[in-house]
Motif scaffolding. Structure first.
Motif, PDB file in Angstrom:
ATOM      1  N   UNK A  12       8.888   2.704   0.538  1.00 53.52           N
ATOM      2  CA  UNK A  12       7.764   1.812   0.831  1.00 53.52           C
ATOM      3  C   UNK A  12       7.523   0.904  -0.370  1.00 53.52           C
TER       4      UNK A  12
ATOM      5  N   UNK B 102       5.291  -1.792  -2.697  1.00 52.69           N
ATOM      6  CA  UNK B 102       3.932  -2.189  -3.067  1.00 52.69           C
ATOM      7  C   UNK B 102       3.988  -3.343  -4.060  1.00 52.69           C
ATOM      8  N   UNK B 103       3.400  -4.494  -3.708  1.00 58.27           N
ATOM      9  CA  UNK B 103       3.334  -5.576  -4.696  1.00 58.27           C
ATOM     10  C   UNK B 103       1.970  -5.610  -5.385  1.00 58.27           C
TER      11      UNK B 103
ATOM     12  N   UNK C 188      -2.803  -3.393  -8.150  1.00 58.67           N
ATOM     13  CA  UNK C 188      -2.824  -2.469  -7.009  1.00 58.67           C
ATOM     14  C   UNK C 188      -1.788  -1.363  -7.228  1.00 58.67           C
TER      15      UNK C 188
ATOM     16  N   UNK D   9      -3.121   1.299  -9.626  1.00 56.51           N
ATOM     17  CA  UNK D   9      -4.073   2.230  -8.984  1.00 56.51           C
ATOM     18  C   UNK D   9      -3.338   3.169  -8.028  1.00 56.51           C
ATOM     19  N   UNK D  10      -2.308   2.691  -7.394  1.00 56.17           N
ATOM     20  CA  UNK D  10      -1.500   3.555  -6.517  1.00 56.17           C
ATOM     21  C   UNK D  10      -0.844   4.666  -7.345  1.00 56.17           C
TER      22      UNK D  10
ATOM     23  N   UNK E 191      -3.358   7.214  -8.404  1.00 56.74           N
ATOM     24  CA  UNK E 191      -3.832   8.114  -7.362  1.00 56.74           C
ATOM     25  C   UNK E 191      -2.735   9.091  -6.933  1.00 56.74           C
ATOM     26  N   UNK E 192      -1.502   8.574  -6.820  1.00 55.61           N
ATOM     27  CA  UNK E 192      -0.428   9.441  -6.331  1.00 55.61           C
ATOM     28  C   UNK E 192      -0.038  10.515  -7.343  1.00 55.61           C
TER      29      UNK E 192
ATOM     30  N   UNK F 133      -3.004   7.536  -0.978  1.00 53.42           N
ATOM     31  CA  UNK F 133      -2.680   6.445  -1.893  1.00 53.42           C
ATOM     32  C   UNK F 133      -2.014   5.268  -1.200  1.00 53.42           C
ATOM     33  N   UNK F 134      -1.100   5.562  -0.259  1.00 51.88           N
ATOM     34  CA  UNK F 134      -0.359   4.492   0.404  1.00 51.88           C
ATOM     35  C   UNK F 134      -1.285   3.594   1.214  1.00 51.88           C
TER      36      UNK F 134
ATOM     37  N   UNK G 281      -3.653   1.559  -1.025  1.00 53.12           N
ATOM     38  CA  UNK G 281      -2.993   0.398  -1.644  1.00 53.12           C
ATOM     39  C   UNK G 281      -2.809  -0.720  -0.617  1.00 53.12           C
TER      40      UNK G 281
ATOM     41  N   UNK H  13      -6.149  -2.418   0.038  1.00 56.97           N
ATOM     42  CA  UNK H  13      -6.530  -3.276  -1.100  1.00 56.97           C
ATOM     43  C   UNK H  13      -5.697  -4.549  -1.093  1.00 56.97           C
ATOM     44  N   UNK H  14      -4.423  -4.410  -0.770  1.00 57.47           N
ATOM     45  CA  UNK H  14      -3.527  -5.563  -0.732  1.00 57.47           C
ATOM     46  C   UNK H  14      -4.019  -6.599   0.281  1.00 57.47           C
TER      47      UNK H  14
END
Lengths: 247, 221
Positions: A73, A75-76, A80, A83-84, A87-88, B91-92, B95, B98-99
């Protein structure tokens, strides 16, 4: 430019990839964030001046780095992503623990990217009076950052955190831009707190051991960018000030 | 000791509406103070010296600025209240939410503003980009009842406030948003069935009148 292969032991670390650009201050945040968490990752270099289809596949909306790819997956957006990550992998927290200080950290991170970086970029790519005017705007905003660091070792308090990573560009990118553009933005006599924090940050045991863009290459890269962008930004005239906003 | 919660806001502000919805969702009692943006109060300037903007939430004397950050704060502070959390727990999804909220702020707000403040070709270009942006959000919604999934959440709060501005956008741009994005409008109407949303969103006619007033004030007619 470096690549390190992932040798994960735990299943949760499987398939962590960072798609970045060697000198990108945004990519660098993510690399430090993962390093602080002890997460090994595979680095994939993307030339942002010659973008590949992969970049748009992983970040179709913006086509920008950095992108964190975790278990397939993507994430850009660096803030963000941080923070990901936090949290993970909750050990060694990057964010403050209470809601008010978390809100403050997010606020100043957004402020840095929106209010500090834009005028600083123009300082790099303008000259004469326009450049001085942009530098004054940077200075006004840096005063707020100086106020924040007073009495603290890091923006995160005694330990390095999210806001230190977001503001890291002050420690190493702004000095590079100062050298290329022959103008001072972060005067240590005006910003002693920031100067001390810069030392603390760059000498942090974990920060020091992660990849860091080589200084000479960084200066050459931004010299080229300035050479390309000077005439373009000059042609924008007063539109720049509408874009940045006034002091 | 009970909480003291003050919200500095402006009736027609979609950013302010977000905060009103979140506070209503959590059942938080607060004092609402309407600001005059042409004559900002010293209190606002003191509470938000950096941006001097609304909304500002002041909780027991501590100011929190920037509407999306306020939403996260509200969700973190009032987390044992009667309503489920606004932000997804994993978390996924967090995120992702938020995005998309960031996308709404980056794109929808600016394009909407260009839509009602510009004319001619500039307005047409803004209209097209605005619809494209809404279509992307429609794609994110998919077949879910809410952007948050089965439950109304953070991203729904972030976007639904704009629904009160749709009428103004449509009148100024001479088009129908529902024609281009029927699923999104259906989603907005679904959200409006919630009391927290219905009582927090400004009256679209009043919003339109607000834009007319601003246009006159700034000579944008």
């Amino acid at each position: 430019m470096e690549e390190s292969s992932s040798t994960s032991n735990s299943t949760s670390n499987k398939g962590v990839k960072v798609v970045g650009f060697w000198v990108s201050l945004f990519s660098q945040r993510v690399r430090w964030g993962l390093k602080l968490k002890g997460i090994e990752y595979e680095y994939v270099e993307e030339d942002i001046n010659n973008k590949s289809p992969l970049l748009f596949e992983l970040n179709p909306l913006y086509g920008k780095v950095p992108i964190l790819v975790h278990d397939g997956v993507s994430f850009p957006e660096s803030r963000i992503i941080l923070e990901y990550i936090d949290q993970f992998w909750p050990h060694n927290p990057l964010m403050p623990l209470d809601p008010y200080h978390r809100a403050q950290a997010r606020f100043w991170a957004k402020f840095a990217d929106e209010k500090l970086l834009d005028p600083a970029w123009f300082v790099l790519n303008l000259e004469g009076e326009d450049q001085e005017r942009a530098a004054k705007i940077v200075s006004v905003h840096l005063e707020k950052i100086e106020e924040m660091i007073k009495g603290k070792k890091y923006f995160g308090g005694n330990t390095i955190g999210f806001l230190d990573l977001v503001l890291a560009f002050i420690a190493y990118i702004l000095p590079a831009w100062e050298e290329v553009a022959s103008i001072k933005m972060v005067d240590p006599s005006k910003f002693p707190g920031i100067a001390t924090w810069t030392d603390n940050f760059l000498n942090h045991p974990v920060v020091k051991t992660e990849y860091f863009p080589p200084k000479d290459q960084t200066l050459s890269y931004y010299k080229c960018r300035r050479h390309e962008l000077l005439p373009l930004y000059k042609s924008y005239g007063n539109k720049i000030w509408t874009y940045i906003g006034t002091q | 000791m009970s909480d003291e919660v003050i919200l500095l806001d402006v009736y027609a502000s979609m950013f302010g509406m977000r905060v009103r919805i979140a506070l209503a969702e959590k059942g938080v009692e607060y004092e609402y103070r309407e600001e005059d943006l042409g004559n900002k109060s010293p209190f606002l300037l003191q509470m938000n010296p950096v941006y001097k903007k609304i909304p500002v939430l002041i909780h027991n004397g501590n100011p929190i600025c920037e509407s999306l950050l306020i939403l996260e704060y509200i969700d973190e502070v009032w987390k044992d209240n009667k309503s489920p959390p606004l932000l997804p727990s994993d978390a996924y999804h967090r995120a992702t939410a938020r995005f998309w909220a960031d996308f709404v702020d980056k794109k929808v707000f600016d394009l909407g503003r260009r839509l009602w403040t510009r004319k001619g070709e500039e307005q047409e270009a803004a209209k097209k980009e605005f619809i494209d942006a809404l279509k992307l959000l429609e794609g994110e919604l998919g077949n879910k009842p809410y952007l948050g999934g089965d439950k109304f959440g953070y991203l729904d709060v972030a976007l639904v406030a704009y629904y009160s501005w749709f009428y103004a956008y449509e009148k100024c741009g001479n088009f129908s948003i529902e024609e281009h994005c029927p699923k999104l409008v259906a989603w907005a109407k679904r959200c409006m069935k919630k009391e927290s949303v219905a009582k927090s969103l400004a009256d679209p006619i009043k919003v339109y009148e607000f834009t007319l007033m601003l246009k006159k004030k700034y000579g944008l007619e």
